[in-house]
Design a protein around this motif. Structure first.
Motif: not given
Lengths: 447, 256
Positions: A389-390, A392-401, A407-408
């Motif tokens: 979930d985290a 997807f949240y980060l990626r939905s803000r533009g961060m690459g996977s 980062l996590l």
């Protein structure tokens, strides 16, 4: 069986040569300890996985290698290489050991507070052995631990630090252990004794690095003695070569109202075993054990900790976190013993693990043994993966996977760094962690 | 801007969306309403790139590109924003770092310079005012310990900072008190321009007192069963969803 005997005999004959060539320096009492320790090692032999304390860590591949006693290897230590080892930028005095031997020309001993000592253990054994006699090999027991026995048998050099009573040493004391074994696989047995007398305060860093990707074996033992009201902040950063073996014991003996924190960071090595033991032998002691292990590839890291609450009103807080990627494996075994007299003990132990791949493995075993009846003790362990979930949240803000994953992972590991009191150490480790995680994610993106 | 054609989506072998058609033009606000379990959130998350769903049929085009072939981060960089119904807590990552990392990834993609810490703070100060959030929120871990209303305002903050072309708001109005609802609505209205669009997924008509949609769609059992203008929302508020259901069933019976 004959193989096992052969491995043991290799060290027994090595000890005979060690005695003959005059390397076993110091007073007769020190040599009596060495002889007792080698005798004990002869009885114990190397542990197998049938041994409860070594159940998940197979030392057989390491025991098979006929490691030779390490020499100086000055050629391998161009100043540039040494400078790349972390923390050289730190203020304070720095003791440098190459393959376990003190190197004065690489060390920098700034003006020490009055009465403080910091230097080579073998030098003090030669010159003023009465300084170390009350403590040396009196805290780290070699009765049940083959590697402590081996270290004690080959006891020679390492760091001796003494902080006299009522002294606050403001700047960190860095012990830098550099290993290099270009020709043949070598072993060193660094032996450190740190005594901080009553009402005193010190920050100690043990830093283990290599200059090349050599095969070698570091077998270290550090004894720490905290006097009444002493405050000790201890950091161990282990970044041995990917092919190295690293076995170490930290044994702390804490006196009344002292405050001891240990931060153990394990990043390198092919096979790593870290024992951290603290005996709270006085009332009102606070003991903090933090640990972070970050391994990948086929690395194996084993953290064993033991906290003995011997007297009342002791507090201990332990948090070990692990990040395991690739085919890496890890072990956490944490014991808290609350002895019968240790009423009002407040102990908390936590181990959390993040597995980044399907093949990474962790065996975790938190243990409490309580013989007092008025105590507050908790323990627990978790094993998890990256939170999708985290992600997807980060990626939905533009961060690459991969950036999101790094980062996590960083956020998970960073909790250990955030508990470090010395900002200069924390920020350099933070930088090390970020670099390490970026390197990992880049490797994946190109593969 | 967005065109959804005959979209069929399943999760865990169960079909959730059963043939969605939807066209959103620049400058428009669409409200997608419907009872619980109708597939509203699935549609919202799917458009943002959630990978837990399987598209079994249909197509989605965003600015002429095949949206379904784009990763979540590509969609974000191309201007799609999803305000989460349940914003995720991320311990150990500050709100400021999270937002700056996203913003700079998007800016980089658009060929703009990445903002440094000072420039970012400057931008943030102004946007925080808009959603009535204190600067101290930025140093706290993402959504950790935030109240429900704070989490929703944090979503709107992210939206205003990232300045999307297509904003999809998944029940951002749910569970808000009237003051928070007004703040959220104001944030959406301020973003409204001729070159962007908003899809408001909602269960309640209430938010439409503050935001005037151009189109209202009713989603039931995985299909859009009724579309109309803003007056449809009021009718739903007065009459509930049952009559739509009956009407939809009648239409289906006569057409088969």
């Amino acid at each position: 069986m004959s193989q096992v005997l052969e491995e043991r005999d290799h060290y027994l004959s090595s000890f005979e040569r060690f005695e003959k060539n005059g390397a076993a320096r110091g007073p007769s009492w020190a040599h009596r300890i060495r002889k007792a320790a080698i005798a004990r090692f002869a009885d114990l032999g190397f542990p197998t996985t049938r041994h409860e304390e070594w159940k998940y860590t197979r030392v057989a591949p390491m025991a098979k290698i006929p490691f030779q006693p390490a020499g100086y290897e000055p050629d391998r230590l161009a100043p540039g290489k040494l400078a790349r080892a972390a923390f050289l930028q730190l203020p304070g005095c720095r003791l440098v050991f190459v393959n376990g031997r003190y190197r004065r020309e690489l060390s920098s001993l700034r003006l020490l507070p009055e009465g403080m000592k910091a230097g080579s253990l073998v030098a003090i054994l030669d010159a003023d052995p009465e300084w170390v006699e009350p403590h040396l090999a009196r805290h780290a027991s070699y009765q049940d631990h083959a590697f402590v026995a081996l270290n004690t048998a080959f006891l020679q050099d390492g760091a001796f630090v003494y902080v006299p009573k009522g002294t606050v040493v403001e700047e960190p004391i860095q012990l830098l252990f550099v290993s290099a074994s270009p020709q043949e696989a070598t072993v060193s047995h660094p032996r450190n004794l740190i005594v901080v007398d009553r009402d005193s305060q010190a920050v100690i860093i043990e830093n283990y690095v290599s200059v090349e990707n050599d095969v070698y074996f570091t077998n270290a033992v550090t004894e720490i003695v905290a006097g009444e009201n002493a405050v000790i902040d201890h950091y161990k950063v282990q970044r041995e070569s990917d092919q190295a073996f690293h076995v170490a014991t930290l044994q702390a003996r804490l006196d009344r109202s002292s405050n001891f924190s240990s931060h153990s960071i394990a990043l390198g090595g092919a096979l790593v075993r870290n024992d951290v033991n603290a005996v709270l032998d006085g009332e009102g002691i606070e003991c903090i054990l933090n640990g972070l292990y970050l391994v990948a590839g086929e690395q194996h890291v084993d953290n064993h900790t033991r906290i003995d609450h011997v007297k009342p009103h002791g507090t201990s807080r332990e948090l070990y976190k692990g990040v395991l990627d690739g085919k890496a494996s890890g072990v956490f075994n944490g014991k808290i013993f609350v002895h019968k007299a240790a009423q009002k003990t407040d102990a908390k132990q936590t181990n959390k693990n993040l597995l980044l791949s399907e093949e990474a493995l962790i065996d975790t075993k938190p243990q409490l043994e309580i013989y007092a009846d008025d105590v507050k003790c908790t323990h627990g362990s978790t094993i998890g993966q990256i939170d999708q979930d985290a992600m997807f949240y980060l990626r939905s803000r533009g961060m690459g996977s991969e950036a999101a994953r790094s980062l996590l992972t960083y956020a998970f590991a960073g909790e250990i760094l955030s508990r470090m009191k010395v900002e200069a150490i924390r920020s350099q480790l933070d930088h090390l962690l970020v670099t390490r995680l970026q390197k990992g994610s880049q490797a994946e993106e190109t593969s | 801007m967005l065109e959804v054609r005959n979209l069929h989506v399943s999760a865990g072998g169960k079909e959730i969306l059963r043939g969605i058609d939807l066209k959103v033009n620049a400058g428009e606000i669409h409200a997608i309403m419907g009872p619980n379990g109708s597939g509203k959130s699935t549609l919202a998350q799917l458009l943002a790139g959630r990978e837990t769903y399987q598209v079994t049929d249909g197509e989605v085009f965003y600015e002429g590109k095949d949206l379904l072939r784009m990763s979540p981060e590509e969609r974000a960089r191309e201007g799609i924003f999803l305000a989460f119904q349940y914003p995720v807590e991320i311990p150990g990552v500050t709100n400021a770092y999270f937002l700056k990392a996203g913003l700079n990834a998007i800016r980089k993609h658009r060929g703009l310079d990445e903002l440094d810490a000072m420039e970012f703070l400057e931008l943030l100060r102004e946007k925080l005012k808009l959603v009535d959030m204190d600067q101290s929120f930025m140093n706290r871990p993402v959504n950790e310990g935030f109240s429900g209303g704070e989490k929703k305002r944090n979503e709107i903050l992210q939206m205003t900072v990232l300045d999307p072309k297509l904003a999809i708001l998944d029940e951002t109005d749910s569970g808000l008190d009237i003051d928070a609802l007004k703040i959220v609505a104001e944030g959406i209205n301020k973003l409204r321009r001729a070159d962007n669009a908003t899809v408001l997924v909602t269960h309640y008509q209430r938010v439409l007192n503050y935001i005037t949609p151009d189109h209202v769609h009713v989603l039931m059992d995985g299909r859009i069963v009724l579309s109309g203008g803003k007056e449809l929302a009021l009718e739903l508020e007065g009459r509930g969803y049952d009559w739509v259901k009956e009407e939809a069933e009648t239409v289906q019976r006569t057409s088969t």
